[in-house]
Design a protein around this motif. Structure first.
Motif, PDB file in Angstrom:
ATOM      1  N   MET A   3      84.561  38.284 107.391  1.00 10.64           N
ATOM      2  CA  MET A   3      83.963  39.530 107.830  1.00 10.64           C
ATOM      3  C   MET A   3      84.419  40.673 106.917  1.00 10.64           C
ATOM      4  O   MET A   3      83.622  41.531 106.587  1.00 10.64           O
ATOM      5  N   GLU A   4      85.683  40.685 106.520  1.00  6.37           N
ATOM      6  CA  GLU A   4      86.196  41.751 105.651  1.00  6.37           C
ATOM      7  C   GLU A   4      85.519  41.696 104.280  1.00  6.37           C
ATOM      8  O   GLU A   4      85.195  42.735 103.701  1.00  6.37           O
ATOM      9  N   GLU A   5      85.262  40.484 103.774  1.00  4.21           N
ATOM     10  CA  GLU A   5      84.595  40.345 102.478  1.00  4.21           C
ATOM     11  C   GLU A   5      83.177  40.900 102.545  1.00  4.21           C
ATOM     12  O   GLU A   5      82.726  41.578 101.617  1.00  4.21           O
ATOM     13  N   GLN A   6      82.497  40.631 103.634  1.00  5.10           N
ATOM     14  CA  GLN A   6      81.135  41.132 103.801  1.00  5.10           C
ATOM     15  C   GLN A   6      81.143  42.658 103.844  1.00  5.10           C
ATOM     16  O   GLN A   6      80.300  43.312 103.224  1.00  5.10           O
ATOM     17  N   ARG A   7      82.121  43.225 104.550  1.00  4.32           N
ATOM     18  CA  ARG A   7      82.230  44.686 104.621  1.00  4.32           C
ATOM     19  C   ARG A   7      82.440  45.280 103.233  1.00  4.32           C
ATOM     20  O   ARG A   7      81.829  46.280 102.865  1.00  4.32           O
ATOM     21  N   GLU A   8      83.299  44.644 102.435  1.00  2.82           N
ATOM     22  CA  GLU A   8      83.565  45.134 101.081  1.00  2.82           C
ATOM     23  C   GLU A   8      82.307  45.052 100.215  1.00  2.82           C
ATOM     24  O   GLU A   8      82.016  45.974  99.446  1.00  2.82           O
TER      25      GLU A   8
END
Length: 50
Positions: A1-6
């Motif tokens: 999820m954090e990678e997608q946000r970035e």
């Protein structure tokens, strides 16, 4: 999820601001339909110099 946000932030997509916890207050004075229309028109049209 954090990678997608970035990845999304990298292309300019930002998260929505947090929702208001309290609804907006109504104006204390009653406003006529004409006054509301004038205010709306003033927001959409640039002011003209006379």
């Amino acid at each position: 999820m954090e990678e997608q946000r970035e990845l999304l932030e990298a292309v300019g997509v930002v998260p929505l601001p947090p929702e208001q916890t309290e609804p907006a207050k109504a104006p204390k004075k009653a406003v006529s339909a004409f006054e509301k229309g004038v205010a709306a028109l003033a927001q959409t049209r640039p002011a003209r110099a006379l």
